[in-house]
Every structure is written in structure tokens, then in C-alpha cells.
Design a protein around this motif. Sequence first.
Motif, PDB file in Angstrom:
ATOM      1  N   LEU A  83      15.482   5.377   9.982  1.00  0.00           N
ATOM      2  CA  LEU A  83      16.152   6.727   9.545  1.00  0.00           C
ATOM      3  C   LEU A  83      17.713   6.251   9.095  1.00  0.00           C
ATOM      4  CD1 LEU A  83      15.124   9.512  12.092  1.00  0.00           C
ATOM      5  CD2 LEU A  83      13.929   8.797   9.920  1.00  0.00           C
ATOM      6  N   HIS A  84      17.918   7.159   7.853  1.00  0.00           N
ATOM      7  CA  HIS A  84      19.247   6.780   7.371  1.00  0.00           C
ATOM      8  C   HIS A  84      19.975   8.154   7.301  1.00  0.00           C
ATOM      9  CE1 HIS A  84      18.349   2.700   5.760  1.00  0.00           C
ATOM     10  NE2 HIS A  84      16.986   3.422   5.447  1.00  0.00           N
ATOM     11  N   THR A  85      21.271   8.133   7.604  1.00  0.00           N
ATOM     12  CA  THR A  85      22.279   9.290   7.789  1.00  0.00           C
ATOM     13  C   THR A  85      22.073  10.089   6.523  1.00  0.00           C
ATOM     14  OG1 THR A  85      23.681   7.789   9.083  1.00  0.00           O
ATOM     15  CG2 THR A  85      24.685   9.789   8.113  1.00  0.00           C
ATOM     16  N   ASP A  86      22.091  11.534   7.014  1.00  0.00           N
ATOM     17  CA  ASP A  86      22.012  12.495   5.752  1.00  0.00           C
ATOM     18  C   ASP A  86      20.618  12.378   4.889  1.00  0.00           C
ATOM     19  OD1 ASP A  86      24.052  13.848   6.793  1.00  0.00           O
ATOM     20  OD2 ASP A  86      25.779  12.756   5.520  1.00  0.00           O
ATOM     21  N   LYS A  87      19.942  11.541   4.999  1.00  0.00           N
ATOM     22  CA  LYS A  87      18.494  11.467   4.345  1.00  0.00           C
ATOM     23  C   LYS A  87      17.573  11.967   4.933  1.00  0.00           C
ATOM     24  CE  LYS A  87      20.116   7.378   1.583  1.00  0.00           C
ATOM     25  NZ  LYS A  87      19.587   6.095   1.080  1.00  0.00           N
ATOM     26  N   LYS A  88      16.718  13.061   4.235  1.00  0.00           N
ATOM     27  CA  LYS A  88      15.739  13.682   4.752  1.00  0.00           C
ATOM     28  C   LYS A  88      14.347  12.801   4.673  1.00  0.00           C
ATOM     29  CE  LYS A  88      15.269  18.036   4.137  1.00  0.00           C
ATOM     30  NZ  LYS A  88      15.173  19.244   3.503  1.00  0.00           N
ATOM     31  N   PHE A  89      13.644  12.886   5.695  1.00  0.00           N
ATOM     32  CA  PHE A  89      12.331  12.038   5.521  1.00  0.00           C
ATOM     33  C   PHE A  89      11.368  12.839   6.195  1.00  0.00           C
ATOM     34  CE2 PHE A  89       9.025   9.236   7.784  1.00  0.00           C
ATOM     35  CZ  PHE A  89       8.707   8.741   6.722  1.00  0.00           C
ATOM     36  N   SER A  90      10.206  13.147   5.356  1.00  0.00           N
ATOM     37  CA  SER A  90       8.874  13.911   5.783  1.00  0.00           C
ATOM     38  C   SER A  90       7.836  12.937   6.317  1.00  0.00           C
ATOM     39  CB  SER A  90       8.448  14.587   4.451  1.00  0.00           C
ATOM     40  OG  SER A  90       9.628  15.651   4.143  1.00  0.00           O
ATOM     41  N   PHE A  91       7.044  13.540   7.185  1.00  0.00           N
ATOM     42  CA  PHE A  91       5.937  12.865   7.923  1.00  0.00           C
ATOM     43  C   PHE A  91       4.875  13.968   8.441  1.00  0.00           C
ATOM     44  CE2 PHE A  91       9.111  13.629  11.143  1.00  0.00           C
ATOM     45  CZ  PHE A  91       8.475  13.932  12.203  1.00  0.00           C
ATOM     46  N   THR A  92       3.919  13.353   8.927  1.00  0.00           N
ATOM     47  CA  THR A  92       2.746  14.207   9.343  1.00  0.00           C
ATOM     48  C   THR A  92       2.508  13.827  10.536  1.00  0.00           C
ATOM     49  OG1 THR A  92       2.075  14.686   7.354  1.00  0.00           O
ATOM     50  CG2 THR A  92       0.454  15.227   9.235  1.00  0.00           C
ATOM     51  N   ALA A  93       2.284  14.890  11.845  1.00  0.00           N
ATOM     52  CA  ALA A  93       1.850  14.272  13.062  1.00  0.00           C
ATOM     53  C   ALA A  93       0.978  15.328  13.536  1.00  0.00           C
ATOM     54  CB  ALA A  93       3.302  14.390  14.127  1.00  0.00           C
ATOM     55  N   SER A  94       0.508  14.618  14.848  1.00  0.00           N
ATOM     56  CA  SER A  94      -0.985  15.645  15.248  1.00  0.00           C
ATOM     57  C   SER A  94      -0.958  14.958  16.977  1.00  0.00           C
ATOM     58  CB  SER A  94      -2.244  15.305  14.610  1.00  0.00           C
ATOM     59  OG  SER A  94      -2.643  14.022  14.918  1.00  0.00           O
ATOM     60  N   PRO A  95      -1.509  15.623  17.825  1.00  0.00           N
ATOM     61  CA  PRO A  95      -1.518  15.377  19.187  1.00  0.00           C
ATOM     62  C   PRO A  95      -1.927  13.747  19.395  1.00  0.00           C
ATOM     63  CG  PRO A  95      -2.453  17.535  18.832  1.00  0.00           C
ATOM     64  CD  PRO A  95      -2.389  16.818  17.581  1.00  0.00           C
ATOM     65  N   SER A  96      -2.807  13.329  18.501  1.00  0.00           N
ATOM     66  CA  SER A  96      -3.215  11.887  18.923  1.00  0.00           C
ATOM     67  C   SER A  96      -2.619  11.128  17.902  1.00  0.00           C
ATOM     68  CB  SER A  96      -4.975  11.628  18.633  1.00  0.00           C
ATOM     69  OG  SER A  96      -5.230  12.335  17.222  1.00  0.00           O
ATOM     70  N   ARG A 135      -4.922  20.160  14.086  1.00  0.00           N
ATOM     71  CA  ARG A 135      -3.567  20.434  14.603  1.00  0.00           C
ATOM     72  C   ARG A 135      -2.649  19.438  13.981  1.00  0.00           C
ATOM     73  NH1 ARG A 135      -2.965  23.983  18.533  1.00  0.00           N
ATOM     74  NH2 ARG A 135      -1.005  22.944  19.270  1.00  0.00           N
ATOM     75  N   SER A 136      -2.868  19.216  12.590  1.00  0.00           N
ATOM     76  CA  SER A 136      -1.629  18.233  11.962  1.00  0.00           C
ATOM     77  C   SER A 136      -0.504  19.135  11.726  1.00  0.00           C
ATOM     78  CB  SER A 136      -2.395  17.830  10.798  1.00  0.00           C
ATOM     79  OG  SER A 136      -3.207  16.739  11.157  1.00  0.00           O
ATOM     80  N   LYS A 137       0.501  18.749  11.562  1.00  0.00           N
ATOM     81  CA  LYS A 137       1.851  19.381  11.062  1.00  0.00           C
ATOM     82  C   LYS A 137       2.789  18.553  10.459  1.00  0.00           C
ATOM     83  CE  LYS A 137       5.207  22.437  13.516  1.00  0.00           C
ATOM     84  NZ  LYS A 137       5.621  22.984  14.750  1.00  0.00           N
ATOM     85  N   THR A 138       3.037  19.182   9.590  1.00  0.00           N
ATOM     86  CA  THR A 138       4.326  18.395   8.344  1.00  0.00           C
ATOM     87  C   THR A 138       5.524  18.829   8.898  1.00  0.00           C
ATOM     88  OG1 THR A 138       2.271  18.315   6.713  1.00  0.00           O
ATOM     89  CG2 THR A 138       4.827  18.109   6.218  1.00  0.00           C
ATOM     90  N   LEU A 139       6.237  17.903   9.027  1.00  0.00           N
ATOM     91  CA  LEU A 139       7.783  17.994   9.426  1.00  0.00           C
ATOM     92  C   LEU A 139       8.630  17.044   8.502  1.00  0.00           C
ATOM     93  CD1 LEU A 139       5.894  17.295  12.425  1.00  0.00           C
ATOM     94  CD2 LEU A 139       7.645  18.930  13.113  1.00  0.00           C
ATOM     95  N   ASP A 140       9.885  17.474   8.659  1.00  0.00           N
ATOM     96  CA  ASP A 140      10.971  16.528   7.958  1.00  0.00           C
ATOM     97  C   ASP A 140      12.321  16.345   9.110  1.00  0.00           C
ATOM     98  OD1 ASP A 140      11.299  19.131   6.387  1.00  0.00           O
ATOM     99  OD2 ASP A 140      13.039  18.677   7.493  1.00  0.00           O
ATOM    100  N   VAL A 141      12.836  14.859   8.993  1.00  0.00           N
ATOM    101  CA  VAL A 141      13.693  14.908   9.830  1.00  0.00           C
ATOM    102  C   VAL A 141      14.819  14.457   9.196  1.00  0.00           C
ATOM    103  CG1 VAL A 141      13.039  12.380  10.320  1.00  0.00           C
ATOM    104  CG2 VAL A 141      14.521  13.296  11.988  1.00  0.00           C
ATOM    105  N   VAL A 142      16.110  14.832   9.693  1.00  0.00           N
ATOM    106  CA  VAL A 142      17.332  14.392   9.038  1.00  0.00           C
ATOM    107  C   VAL A 142      18.393  14.117  10.117  1.00  0.00           C
ATOM    108  CG1 VAL A 142      18.025  16.681   8.550  1.00  0.00           C
ATOM    109  CG2 VAL A 142      19.167  14.801   7.200  1.00  0.00           C
ATOM    110  N   VAL A 143      19.207  13.067  10.036  1.00  0.00           N
ATOM    111  CA  VAL A 143      20.131  12.754  11.163  1.00  0.00           C
ATOM    112  C   VAL A 143      21.606  12.761  10.281  1.00  0.00           C
ATOM    113  CG1 VAL A 143      21.209  11.160  12.545  1.00  0.00           C
ATOM    114  CG2 VAL A 143      18.749  11.372  12.186  1.00  0.00           C
ATOM    115  N   SER A 144      22.534  13.779  10.781  1.00  0.00           N
ATOM    116  CA  SER A 144      23.759  13.831  10.187  1.00  0.00           C
ATOM    117  C   SER A 144      24.930  13.844  11.101  1.00  0.00           C
ATOM    118  CB  SER A 144      23.832  15.532   9.676  1.00  0.00           C
ATOM    119  OG  SER A 144      22.710  15.622   8.826  1.00  0.00           O
ATOM    120  N   PRO A 145      25.850  13.485  10.722  1.00  0.00           N
ATOM    121  CA  PRO A 145      27.345  13.260  11.640  1.00  0.00           C
ATOM    122  C   PRO A 145      27.763  14.371  12.164  1.00  0.00           C
ATOM    123  CG  PRO A 145      27.563  11.856   9.555  1.00  0.00           C
ATOM    124  CD  PRO A 145      26.305  13.007   9.351  1.00  0.00           C
ATOM    125  N   ALA A 146      28.140  14.431  13.462  1.00  0.00           N
ATOM    126  CA  ALA A 146      28.686  15.900  14.092  1.00  0.00           C
ATOM    127  C   ALA A 146      29.978  15.724  13.555  1.00  0.00           C
ATOM    128  CB  ALA A 146      28.526  15.693  15.433  1.00  0.00           C
TER     129      ALA A 146
END
Length: 845
Positions: A170-183, A290-301
Motif C-alpha cells: 500500500l502507498h500513502t494516501d492512495k486508495k486501493f479497492s479489493f474484494t474479500a470473503s470468509p474463505s 458473502r463477498s464484500k467490496t472494500l477499499d483501504v487507504v493509509v494516511s499520515p496522522a
Amino acid sequence: MVLRSGCKFGPVLVWFRLGYVVLLWLCVTHLRCARAETKTVVQKDAEFDVTYNDTVTSDNQTIYAFNHTVSRNKTEGVRVTVDVLSEGAESSPILFVVRQKQAVLSFQVPLILRGLYQRKYPYAHVGRTLCQPPTRSLTETQYFFVDVSTLSSLGTHYQLRISRVDSFTLHTDKKFSFTASPSQPQYFKYVFPDGVDTVIVKVNSEMTFPCSVMSIQDIQCPVYDLDNNVAFIGMYQTMTKTAAITVQRKDFPSNSFYVVVVVKTEDEACGGPLRFYPLRPDELIDAGNRSKTLDVVVSPAISSDVYVMGMLFCLGIFLSFYLLTFLVACVENKRMHRRREGLLNPADMSPVETASLLGKPGVTPVSPYEYGSFVDNASTLSSEAITDSIASDANYRYMERSLESVAGRSRQESLSSIEEDDYDTLADIDSDKNIVRTKKYLCVSDLARKDKRVLSKKYQIYFWNIVTIGVFYALPVIQLVITYQTVVNVTGNQDICYYNFLCAHPLGNLSAFNNILSNLGYVMLGLLFLLIVLQRDIIHSRALDRNDLNALECGIPKHFGLFYAMGTALMMEGLLSACYHVCPNYTNFQFDTSFMYMIAGLCVLKLYQKRHPDINASAYTAYACLAAVIFFSVLGVVFGKGNMVFWIVFSVLHILATMLLSTQLYYMGRWRLNSGILRRIVYVIYTDCIRQCSGPMYIDRMVLLVMGNIVNWSLAAYGLLKTPNDFASYLLAIAICNLLLYFAFYIIMKLRSGERIQCMAMVCILFTAVVWGFALFFFFQGLSTWQKTPAESREHNRDCIVLSFFDDHDIWHFLSSIAMFGSFLVLLTMDDDLDNVQRDKIFVF
């Protein structure tokens, strides 16, 4: 001899031959079994991004060999994806074992995940990311093997694919989308850039369900990325639509960490519906999609400079009130100095102005000698000058003992030898107490007959008792919240505390320092109020030492014990609110509300004491009642949620307490609760309602009590019908409604009696009303709520709004502390216009 030898060794030879036969049989059997269990092991060289379709049985085992080049400066993820295509594979699943240089990953397909009450959910499609061991070389070729085996004698068809994860880092302040499920959990790596010591990891989704978990784990193998083990290490939160975790570099020696996202098998942890019970204990339940689409972003505090700015901002706001108070005190002192100079030069003033300075309109100015005597006494007219001027008023009558007896009593007498009961049993009080207190029209002089030193001692107990209560209450609270914070830090379970995670700035071991810092206003303004009360207390004590008639016979009797208790309660509220915000949750919410109940109760008592000094409740009775309120608050938090029996009992007690208090206030305490109470009630109803219809004797009191009963009965009905989950806030709403009702009644009756509100008091009232309005606006923003699950509570989280450091709830802390301070000043100054009015001309209401 030969026959004897044969007889001696014959049985031994027989047993020897028998054992030899058995051993030979076992060896033959073992060899046959070993020959029958021999598997065919096939090793294949495999490549990335190629789908391998194959069949596995108990007679063969397949090993796929992979190799790839890893770099020290670049982290590349590797993902294993497996599908089982055969039906009925649940009874004999396929075992996949991935052997790496420093790690081993194994899982079965179909993957069986357990839910609540041991429900079993099978997943035929499984995707796992391989843990990447670190390398010290600039580049290195690493090998790993995927072993495929099963115990099923029937062939099971499967698909295997190994692929690279290009966006693994992951890169700082860059949003990344992905899909996850229990398995098919997902995790990614983040490396702290230079100059950044703290970051906020935010995971968002437009889907409320399925419920998921976001975890922060150190760079180590194995990575815990399944629903049944994600809570083993690191920090984690359940989430529906949003989750946020603040991560500090100091907690990760490798300067990097994994962001793990797991979708749970069930939604119960996030407040979702619970699935049906299986008919059989071992029955497998289809989990559906039970698939779920999410996005993650890491920002400086925020940086350390923002911390400093936040602390300076907080201190600056409240220190400005100290400066403002100092300026007002200087202006008031200057005005009093000019007043003294005016008294020294009466020839320059009109008779009306001189009379107004004396506090007696129409009184003839006294001689310059008498004004000089006033100046010699430092702050007010001498007792002789005042006596001479008052003697000219033919309508003046003393309602208490003569001034000479009051002045002659030694002020050095020990207060410890004076008891209130000593004066209650005097003949002049015993003979007319019931008559005086039941007059239709009462004046303050009727209810200010007891010795002032006795009452001063009585009301000082309020202060010392609340100090004692505060110490004994605060010490275990501090110990408990420290334990809470330690548990959160050790376990990593951030579902324990209901923070606003989008604006929770850690400092040391504290997870939300900004929420704690914003409570500083309660402590600083509470201390400032104590200093203001102390200054007034000193001035009043000096006036009493001079036997000043204005202090002895005019105005509302000044007893400062309750004011000291109010200021102390405000400081304790700040301390305990800070303790609550160390780890806010439903089990310790009473820390935040206990002294709010006390503040509301003390304000009501102070309003009542102003015009009823002789009959106000003692400190022991008042604190016992407040302890009962806090006791019910605890019961409500623990047992009140959805418990109709509790709400019925509480509503009945609430109504009974309202009726008893109404009777006590209406009859000024001149009634008794004994076995004859029902007979007296029936008699009053018969004589006043049936035999002849007569109105209430005390109309003003009856209006207040009728309105109070309507409000309290309505609140009791609301609680019984709605059964709100937040019982502590409901109880606080009852206290605040009664306080506001009594305060409004007091103001209305004050104006109705011809009294006026001075400029300072009016400014305080208007300022306090405006601040309360803004404070309540921020309070109802609701950034978190422990009435819901932690995941649902995080849906209400919001970003900081002031200096990137304080959120809406911090602003509520700022404004509410200022509003409470203003409310206390209103109670302190609202009757200053009566300081020169004789007490037999001040009405009781």
C-alpha cells in the motif's frame, strides 16, 4: 536322565515355537499393508498464472514446485487460489500444504468455518495470500512447494492457480479497492515512509453486511487471516461500513505492518440478524454469497506540532476566562472606589443618588462625620450610621433578635459547640414554627430565623462531603480505566472502547488523548468558580465581623457551602469524564454521569435554599438521595435494556418519589408520613373538594408542583412505553428537566414579585443560554454510541473539525463546561439586586 530333560524343557520349546509363528505372521501382515498403502508421489514444475486441473485420490499425491525472484527493495505478494469441482467433497476434503523457506501454510478444501453455536459453513472456493519471509540479499530466488493430498479413495477434481499480487504494498494516501470473503481473506503490506511516525489506516465499504474484521499485524509468519484466528495477534476491529486504526511506528520494529481484512461467517457481531439453528448438530449450512467490496487507504496522522497547538488552544480558551474575571473584578473594585469617594463628598451628589447609595430610597443623607465613619470601616456604612438612617423609617420592624444581641455575641465562639437542634428547641421557635411556615404569604425573614453560624456549618458539610465522595469515587475509577487501557493495548481488541476512531489521537498509552484533554475546561472553570465564591465569602465574612446591618438583615441569606460543593462537583465531573473517555463503553458510562446528577441536584438545592435557608435538606439527606439515583442508574445500565419488570418498578418509584417531594414542598415540611396519612388525605379531599370546593392555599407553589408532576409523570410514561436503551441519559434528562422547570419558575416569580435582574446576571443568563444551545447541537451529533455494536457505532465516526485535533464531542466538552460555569454564575448573581432589601420584604416562592 533324558526323559527328565525332555520333561523339563518341553513346555518352553512349545511357547517359543508359538511366539515365533505369531511374530512371523505379524511381519507378513505389515509388509502386505505397507505394500497396499504405498502412494504414487508426483512432483511437477509449475508456473505462475497457470490454472492446473487435476484429480487426487488416496493412492496418489501431487507436489507442485514453484520458484520466483524476490527483491529486498520490492515486496511482491503471492496468492494461492483453489477450487474443488467434485460433489460430496465435504466428507473427504483435499488437504493443501504450502511449504516455504520459513513458513508453512495448510488448509483443507472445502474449508469448514464455524459460526456461533458451532454452526458449520463449507466453502469450496478458497484463496489465501502467502506470507513473504524477508530477505537480506538484494535479490534472491526462493522456492516453495504445494502438496495436494486426500484420504478419499474416489477421485476428487480440483483447480489450482498461483498468481502474483501486484498491488500487495500500500502507498500513502492512495486508495486501493479489493474484494474479500470468509474463505478468501486479503492482506497487504505497508511500510512507514521517512518522517512519518503515525498513520491512520481506514477501510471503507458501501455494503453494511457481511460483517468483516480489519486487523493490523506485525510482519511475521504465519499471518492470521481467518475468522477463527484473526484476533490472535495485533490490533483489530469489527466493521460494517467503516473502520479506522491509528498505527504508530514505535509499535513495529520492522517499520512496516500488514493490513488484514477478513469477512466473518456471520453478522451477529456487527448487529446483523442471526441465522436459523440447524436441524442436526453436524449439518452443513450454505452461507450464500458473502463477498464484500472494500477499499483501504493509509494516511499520515497529525504531527507533534498539532498536539502542541491543541493543548495551547485548550489552555488559551479557559485561561481567557481567568483574565476576563480579573478584569471584571478590577472594574467592580474601581466602581466601589468611586462609590466611596462619592460618599466622602455628599455635597456633589443629589439626595436621590445619596439615598440610592444607602440602599434606602427617600432616606435623608447623613452627616459627613457619618460618611467618614463609613470610610474608616473600609467597605460599607458603619453600623451606627446605618442604624440612624434606618431608624427614620417608621415602617421598619425587626423580625429577628435585636442587633445589639447579635453584635454582642462573641464571634470567637467555637462552631463545634453549636448544633442546629439547640435552636430548633428554643421556645420562641417551637411555639410558632408550625404557624410561621404555614402562613399564606411568607417572607425570607420567616425562613431565616436560625443562627447564621449554625446554618453556615450545616451547609459547609455539603462541601466536605462531596470532597470525600469525590476522593473515594475517583481513586478506584482511575485504577479501573488504567486497567481498561492496558487490556486494550495488550489484547489489541479495539471493540472494547467506543472511540471516534477517525479523530482519536494517541499519546503514550492513551488511545484518544484529545477526548481527555478537552475535559480540562471542567476542572479549570470549576476552580475559577471556587475562587469567585471564596472572594465573595471573604467579603461577606468581613461584613459580618463589622456587624454590618446590610449583611445581617438584608438580602438573601448568604451561605456558600453549596456553591463550594457545586464548584467541586464541576471539577470532579471533568476528572471523571476524562476517565470515562480513556475507554468509553456502557460499563463505565456512569463515571461520566454520576457527578452530572450531583450537579443537577445541587443546583436545585441551591435554588431552594435561597428563599428557604432554614428548611433546606441536610447534606446527609441530599447525598443519600443522590446515591439512590446513581444506584438506579447502575441497575438501569446493567438490567434495564429490554427488561419490562425493571421499567415498571422504576416508573412506580419515580411517581411515588414525585408525589412525596411535592407534598414536602407544598407544606414546607410540616406534615408527617405515618399510619394516619391515608385518613388525613381522605379528610382533606372531603373537606376541600366534596363538602366545599376551595382552591389551594398556596397557589404559586401549587402551580409549580402541578407542572412538575405533569413533566415527571410524562417522563415516567415515556420510559415505560419506549424503554430507552440509554437509561443513564434518560435519568439525566429527568434531572435536567426538573432543574430547568424550577429555574424558569424562580425567574418568573422573581419578576412577578417586582424584583429585577441586574445587568451582570442578565448578561450571564443570555450568554449561558446561547452557549448551551451550541453545546447541545454538538452533543447530539452522536459520534459514537455504545447502545449499538462497536461496528455499528463506527458508522457514526467523523473526522476532526478544529485544528485537525478536536472532534464534535470535544467541542461539546468545551462549550458545556463554559455553559455550566455560566449557569453557576447565574445562580451566584441572580439575587444581587436584593442585597439592600430587608428580608421581610422579600417574598418566598
